[in-house]
Design a protein around this motif. Structure first.
Motif, PDB file in Angstrom:
ATOM      1  N   ARG A  32       0.810  -1.226   0.000  1.00 31.73           N
ATOM      2  CA  ARG A  32       0.000   0.000   0.000  1.00 31.73           C
ATOM      3  C   ARG A  32       0.842   1.273   0.000  1.00 31.73           C
ATOM      4  O   ARG A  32       0.280   2.377  -0.026  1.00 31.73           O
ATOM      5  N   LEU A  33       2.170   1.148   0.063  1.00 32.89           N
ATOM      6  CA  LEU A  33       3.015   2.339   0.132  1.00 32.89           C
ATOM      7  C   LEU A  33       2.902   3.258  -1.092  1.00 32.89           C
ATOM      8  O   LEU A  33       3.126   4.473  -0.948  1.00 32.89           O
ATOM      9  N   PRO A  34       2.574   2.766  -2.290  1.00 31.79           N
ATOM     10  CA  PRO A  34       2.360   3.727  -3.386  1.00 31.79           C
ATOM     11  C   PRO A  34       1.304   4.771  -3.058  1.00 31.79           C
ATOM     12  O   PRO A  34       1.409   5.922  -3.491  1.00 31.79           O
ATOM     13  N   GLU A  35       0.289   4.387  -2.272  1.00 32.97           N
ATOM     14  CA  GLU A  35      -0.729   5.356  -1.864  1.00 32.97           C
ATOM     15  C   GLU A  35      -0.118   6.434  -0.983  1.00 32.97           C
ATOM     16  O   GLU A  35      -0.431   7.630  -1.134  1.00 32.97           O
ATOM     17  N   PHE A  36       0.748   6.019  -0.049  1.00 32.80           N
ATOM     18  CA  PHE A  36       1.386   6.984   0.851  1.00 32.80           C
ATOM     19  C   PHE A  36       2.300   7.920   0.061  1.00 32.80           C
ATOM     20  O   PHE A  36       2.316   9.137   0.305  1.00 32.80           O
ATOM     21  N   GLN A  37       3.051   7.365  -0.883  1.00 34.06           N
ATOM     22  CA  GLN A  37       3.937   8.206  -1.702  1.00 34.06           C
ATOM     23  C   GLN A  37       3.149   9.210  -2.530  1.00 34.06           C
ATOM     24  O   GLN A  37       3.596  10.343  -2.735  1.00 34.06           O
ATOM     25  N   ALA A  38       1.995   8.794  -3.020  1.00 34.42           N
ATOM     26  CA  ALA A  38       1.172   9.714  -3.803  1.00 34.42           C
ATOM     27  C   ALA A  38       0.644  10.856  -2.939  1.00 34.42           C
ATOM     28  O   ALA A  38       0.547  12.005  -3.397  1.00 34.42           O
ATOM     29  N   LEU A  39       0.315  10.554  -1.686  1.00 36.44           N
ATOM     30  CA  LEU A  39      -0.190  11.588  -0.780  1.00 36.44           C
ATOM     31  C   LEU A  39       0.919  12.501  -0.279  1.00 36.44           C
ATOM     32  O   LEU A  39       0.716  13.710  -0.120  1.00 36.44           O
ATOM     33  N   TYR A  40       2.110  11.916  -0.018  1.00 35.64           N
ATOM     34  CA  TYR A  40       3.211  12.666   0.595  1.00 35.64           C
ATOM     35  C   TYR A  40       4.501  12.429  -0.190  1.00 35.64           C
ATOM     36  O   TYR A  40       5.418  11.753   0.280  1.00 35.64           O
ATOM     37  N   PRO A  41       4.587  12.979  -1.394  1.00 33.96           N
ATOM     38  CA  PRO A  41       5.749  12.709  -2.254  1.00 33.96           C
ATOM     39  C   PRO A  41       7.059  13.288  -1.730  1.00 33.96           C
ATOM     40  O   PRO A  41       8.131  12.867  -2.180  1.00 33.96           O
TER      41      PRO A  41
END
Length: 303
Positions: free
Chosen positions: A110-119
């Motif tokens: 699920r980390l791609p979601e976190f990266q998208a939110l907080y690049p």
């Protein structure tokens, strides 16, 4: 002297307990770390640390300065997060430690979601089942299971997890399934042992007032890493106990079979933990809120 860098350096030295560790964590030469702290002491006209060849001791003045420096750094990080009318996102380095199976099964997918939110957050993910020293290793937070007894830590409960006993059909073929914990004496156990002490963790079995802490009675195998433990059961190496959320998808496919379903230990809490004397910055708050939503999906209290 870059006073802000000197303050950040002193805080890191105080938390790591070592100039060498602080230098490694900040990716600075050790001589630069020492010089920054010396310059800060000269500027303040006060001794912040006592140096020996083997350790660093914080003085009384250093403790007081460290507490106020933490507040200052937290405020500065917050300012950075609200610049340009609040349009920017939290940014900077965030070191998180988590157990192997939680990382591989839950967090990393699920980390791609976190990266998208907080690049702009530079996430350093430490993955292992060993116990870590949050302060000494420069770790911002750790995701950890079990009851917390360390008053130097603050925690946010993420969820509570159940355990199941299970085995692969390849192991059970030709064997009688256990109907009671006593029946486990006739079986091989795929167990998990402590990387620190080398001692195996028992299977925890409870039904009402009856409780068994079962340790293997016949030769089997043990591992000290949670992903390997799951794989050892899937490979048919014996009966084991693991988290319900890990096993249930394999129950559906038939790769694992649940055993002793009436014998369940108490739910195990899972926390996000960080040092009590550290003020949560915008990066940590963002990760904490995001990961709380993530682990809510596997909370056994919801089922």
């Amino acid at each position: 002297m870059d006073q802000l860098l000197a303050i950040r350096t002193f805080v890191r030295v105080a938390e790591a307990g070592s100039f060498a560790k602080a230098a490694d964590q900040m990716n600075l030469p050790r001589s630069s770390v020492s010089k920054l702290v010396q310059d800060l002491e000269a500027h303040l006209g006060a001794k912040l640390v006592e140096r020996t060849t083997r350790s660093v001791t914080i003085t009384a003045e250093g403790f007081a300065y460290h507490e106020r420096a933490l507040r200052l750094i937290a405020d500065l990080d917050e300012m950075d997060g609200t610049v340009a009318g609040g349009r920017s996102t939290p940014k900077g380095r965030l070191r998180v430690d988590i157990g192997s199976v939680m990382a591989n099964q839950i967090l990393i997918p699920r980390l791609p979601e976190f990266q998208a939110l907080y690049p702009d957050i530079d996430l350093l993910l430490g993955v292992s089942d060993r116990s870590v020293d949050l302060v000494g290793e420069g770790i911002d937070c750790v995701i950890r299971g079990g009851v917390l007894a360390d008053s130097a830590l603050k925690a946010r409960k993420l969820c509570e997890l159940d355990f199941v006993v299970c085995a692969a059909p390849s192991y059970l073929a030709g064997r009688l399934k256990p109907e009671h914990p006593d029946d486990l004496r006739e079986h091989r156990i795929a167990s998990y042992f402590s990387a620190l002490s080398g001692k195996p963790f028992p299977l925890l079995l409870q039904r009402g007032d009856e409780r068994y802490d079962y340790l293997p009675a016949v030769p089997g195998m043990s591992v000290n890493e949670s992903t390997a433990h799951l794989n050892s059961m899937l490979a048919g190496l014996g009966i084991g106990q693991t988290f319900g959320f890990l096993a249930r998808p394999h129950f559906k496919t038939g790769a694992l079979v649940e055993l002793l379903p009436d014998w369940k230990p108490e739910l195990r809490p899972l926390h996000l933990v960080y040092p009590a004397d550290r003020f949560p910055n915008a990066r940590l708050r963002a990760f904490s809120d995001w990961v709380a939503n993530l682990f809510r999906d596997i909370d056994s209290r919801r089922g």
